[in-house]
Structure formats: structure tokens, C-alpha cells
Write a protein that holds these residues in place. Sequence first.
Motif, PDB file in Angstrom:
ATOM      1  N   ILE A  57       0.772  -1.192  -0.060  1.00 37.53           N
ATOM      2  CA  ILE A  57      -0.054  -0.201   0.062  1.00 37.53           C
ATOM      3  C   ILE A  57       0.898   1.189  -0.131  1.00 37.53           C
ATOM      4  O   ILE A  57       1.711   1.183   0.722  1.00 37.53           O
ATOM      5  N   GLU A  58       0.868   1.680  -0.860  1.00 36.12           N
ATOM      6  CA  GLU A  58       1.364   3.670  -1.034  1.00 36.12           C
ATOM      7  C   GLU A  58       0.663   4.622  -0.301  1.00 36.12           C
ATOM      8  O   GLU A  58      -0.448   4.746  -1.940  1.00 36.12           O
ATOM      9  N   LEU A  59       0.675   5.028  -0.187  1.00 33.92           N
ATOM     10  CA  LEU A  59      -0.129   6.685  -0.399  1.00 33.92           C
ATOM     11  C   LEU A  59       0.602   7.446  -1.742  1.00 33.92           C
ATOM     12  O   LEU A  59      -0.581   8.005  -2.510  1.00 33.92           O
ATOM     13  N   LEU A  60       1.344   7.787  -2.248  1.00 37.77           N
ATOM     14  CA  LEU A  60       2.003   8.342  -3.047  1.00 37.77           C
ATOM     15  C   LEU A  60       1.684   7.765  -4.569  1.00 37.77           C
ATOM     16  O   LEU A  60       2.592   7.019  -5.022  1.00 37.77           O
ATOM     17  N   SER A  61       0.977   8.690  -5.518  1.00 39.32           N
ATOM     18  CA  SER A  61       0.334   7.777  -6.959  1.00 39.32           C
ATOM     19  C   SER A  61       2.061   7.527  -7.503  1.00 39.32           C
ATOM     20  O   SER A  61       1.632   6.244  -8.380  1.00 39.32           O
ATOM     21  N   ASN A  62       2.864   8.461  -7.077  1.00 35.27           N
ATOM     22  CA  ASN A  62       4.150   8.120  -8.287  1.00 35.27           C
ATOM     23  C   ASN A  62       4.744   6.325  -8.232  1.00 35.27           C
ATOM     24  O   ASN A  62       5.216   6.131  -8.791  1.00 35.27           O
ATOM     25  N   LEU A  63       4.840   6.627  -6.731  1.00 39.33           N
ATOM     26  CA  LEU A  63       5.618   5.337  -6.240  1.00 39.33           C
ATOM     27  C   LEU A  63       5.081   4.618  -6.203  1.00 39.33           C
ATOM     28  O   LEU A  63       5.281   3.427  -6.448  1.00 39.33           O
ATOM     29  N   HIS A  64       3.217   4.179  -6.136  1.00 36.73           N
ATOM     30  CA  HIS A  64       3.097   3.406  -6.146  1.00 36.73           C
ATOM     31  C   HIS A  64       2.757   2.738  -7.978  1.00 36.73           C
ATOM     32  O   HIS A  64       2.849   1.849  -8.064  1.00 36.73           O
ATOM     33  N   GLU A  65       3.117   3.484  -8.494  1.00 34.32           N
ATOM     34  CA  GLU A  65       3.172   3.446 -10.515  1.00 34.32           C
ATOM     35  C   GLU A  65       4.374   2.732 -10.807  1.00 34.32           C
ATOM     36  O   GLU A  65       4.499   1.851 -11.186  1.00 34.32           O
ATOM     37  N   LEU A  90       8.674 -17.585  -8.695  1.00 31.94           N
ATOM     38  CA  LEU A  90       7.787 -16.798  -7.389  1.00 31.94           C
ATOM     39  C   LEU A  90       7.257 -17.990  -6.952  1.00 31.94           C
ATOM     40  O   LEU A  90       6.940 -18.631  -7.634  1.00 31.94           O
ATOM     41  N   ILE A  91       7.729 -17.704  -5.955  1.00 30.92           N
ATOM     42  CA  ILE A  91       6.809 -18.742  -4.305  1.00 30.92           C
ATOM     43  C   ILE A  91       5.445 -18.499  -4.207  1.00 30.92           C
ATOM     44  O   ILE A  91       4.155 -19.274  -3.924  1.00 30.92           O
ATOM     45  N   HIS A  92       5.183 -16.235  -4.207  1.00 32.93           N
ATOM     46  CA  HIS A  92       3.773 -15.834  -3.602  1.00 32.93           C
ATOM     47  C   HIS A  92       3.562 -15.418  -5.101  1.00 32.93           C
ATOM     48  O   HIS A  92       3.947 -14.402  -5.658  1.00 32.93           O
ATOM     49  N   GLN A  93       2.449 -15.799  -5.722  1.00 35.63           N
ATOM     50  CA  GLN A  93       2.429 -15.537  -6.975  1.00 35.63           C
ATOM     51  C   GLN A  93       1.480 -14.413  -7.378  1.00 35.63           C
ATOM     52  O   GLN A  93       1.101 -13.303  -8.141  1.00 35.63           O
ATOM     53  N   ASN A  94       0.125 -14.218  -6.389  1.00 36.33           N
ATOM     54  CA  ASN A  94      -0.785 -13.000  -6.070  1.00 36.33           C
ATOM     55  C   ASN A  94       0.347 -11.811  -5.393  1.00 36.33           C
ATOM     56  O   ASN A  94      -0.514 -11.462  -4.433  1.00 36.33           O
ATOM     57  N   VAL A  95       0.778 -11.077  -5.788  1.00 38.02           N
ATOM     58  CA  VAL A  95       1.464 -10.224  -5.440  1.00 38.02           C
ATOM     59  C   VAL A  95       0.346  -8.656  -5.992  1.00 38.02           C
ATOM     60  O   VAL A  95       0.052  -8.385  -6.717  1.00 38.02           O
ATOM     61  N   ASN A  96      -0.406  -7.561  -4.679  1.00 31.56           N
ATOM     62  CA  ASN A  96      -1.154  -6.698  -5.298  1.00 31.56           C
ATOM     63  C   ASN A  96       0.212  -5.203  -5.114  1.00 31.56           C
ATOM     64  O   ASN A  96       0.833  -5.400  -3.189  1.00 31.56           O
ATOM     65  N   PHE A  97      -0.272  -4.358  -5.733  1.00 30.72           N
ATOM     66  CA  PHE A  97      -0.180  -2.901  -5.022  1.00 30.72           C
ATOM     67  C   PHE A  97      -1.275  -1.787  -5.078  1.00 30.72           C
ATOM     68  O   PHE A  97      -2.129  -2.514  -5.754  1.00 30.72           O
ATOM     69  N   VAL A  98      -1.621  -1.555  -3.572  1.00 32.52           N
ATOM     70  CA  VAL A  98      -2.319  -0.850  -4.010  1.00 32.52           C
ATOM     71  C   VAL A  98      -2.198   0.905  -3.668  1.00 32.52           C
ATOM     72  O   VAL A  98      -1.435   1.455  -1.967  1.00 32.52           O
ATOM     73  N   CYS A  99      -3.244   1.986  -4.095  1.00 31.80           N
ATOM     74  CA  CYS A  99      -2.841   3.519  -4.150  1.00 31.80           C
ATOM     75  C   CYS A  99      -3.964   3.663  -2.908  1.00 31.80           C
ATOM     76  O   CYS A  99      -4.939   3.619  -3.270  1.00 31.80           O
ATOM     77  N   SER A 100      -3.063   3.926  -1.377  1.00 36.90           N
ATOM     78  CA  SER A 100      -4.046   3.911  -0.656  1.00 36.90           C
ATOM     79  C   SER A 100      -3.783   4.834   0.854  1.00 36.90           C
ATOM     80  O   SER A 100      -2.601   4.355   0.752  1.00 36.90           O
ATOM     81  N   ASP A 101      -4.385   5.264   1.493  1.00 35.80           N
ATOM     82  CA  ASP A 101      -3.835   5.440   2.690  1.00 35.80           C
ATOM     83  C   ASP A 101      -3.643   3.901   3.785  1.00 35.80           C
ATOM     84  O   ASP A 101      -4.664   3.193   3.909  1.00 35.80           O
ATOM     85  N   LEU A 102      -2.413   3.857   4.516  1.00 33.87           N
ATOM     86  CA  LEU A 102      -2.570   2.307   4.834  1.00 33.87           C
ATOM     87  C   LEU A 102      -3.733   2.046   6.002  1.00 33.87           C
ATOM     88  O   LEU A 102      -4.064   0.770   6.564  1.00 33.87           O
ATOM     89  N   LEU A 103      -3.781   3.164   6.877  1.00 32.34           N
ATOM     90  CA  LEU A 103      -5.102   3.280   8.285  1.00 32.34           C
ATOM     91  C   LEU A 103      -6.741   3.173   7.514  1.00 32.34           C
ATOM     92  O   LEU A 103      -7.489   2.569   7.718  1.00 32.34           O
ATOM     93  N   ASP A 104      -6.558   3.951   6.268  1.00 31.95           N
ATOM     94  CA  ASP A 104      -7.888   3.049   5.750  1.00 31.95           C
ATOM     95  C   ASP A 104      -8.640   2.283   4.557  1.00 31.95           C
ATOM     96  O   ASP A 104      -9.032   2.294   4.421  1.00 31.95           O
TER      97      ASP A 104
END
Length: 117
Positions: A1-9, A26-40
Amino acid sequence: IELLSNLHEMASSVRSLYRFQYQHKLIHQNVNFVCSDLLDYDGWWKDGTVVYIPNLLFDDNLKDQIAEKAVRMRTGAFLICLKKFEGAAFNSVFELVKERPVAMSWGESNTYIYQRQ
């Protein structure tokens, strides 16, 4: 989870390249990146199996809020961070399984790997 959109991209583009070159390793094939606030965003503690939190410069209030959510992670999940989490509630459900220095862009930093019990 990344708050800043440019770092998420940037993370998303690196993931694509990594999958292309190393898919077979890869052992874990389902890796997700989310652009959001970690607390939200609740997905990290509900569904996360390996969560990295670069909390080196987080203030105590933010670390406490993260720890409150982290204690809800599923049994067996890993939490990787750059500064130890403290507090009775956190330490009652997480075991520090490894502590080691890791090379970072700014130099070497201790990394802490916890596992939810």
C-alpha cells in the motif's frame, strides 16, 4: 500500500518486470500493490500474508495505529518492518522471528521480521 501515486506506479511497473523475468521462481504469485492510505485500507491486515511497513521515520501515534490493525492479521502472516513494534497487545500475538541488517538505498538498515502467532 502506497500513499503517493508516483511511487505506487513505480512499484507496479517493477512488479510487471519482475513477474516477466522471474515468474518461474516466485513462491507468492498473487502480489498486489494498492494506492491508498495504510490506515484506510483494510485489505492488508485481512488478506495480507507478507506485509512490509517501512516505519523507520513514523511517529509513535502512527506506529500505534498500525499495530492496532496488525494484531488482526491472520495466523502465520509475516510483518516486515524497519523499526521494532512495541506494546503488549502487539507482542502478545507476534513473534520476532528474524532481525538482520539489509542494504537500502540510504545504506544499511536493520530489518525485523515478525510472524503472527
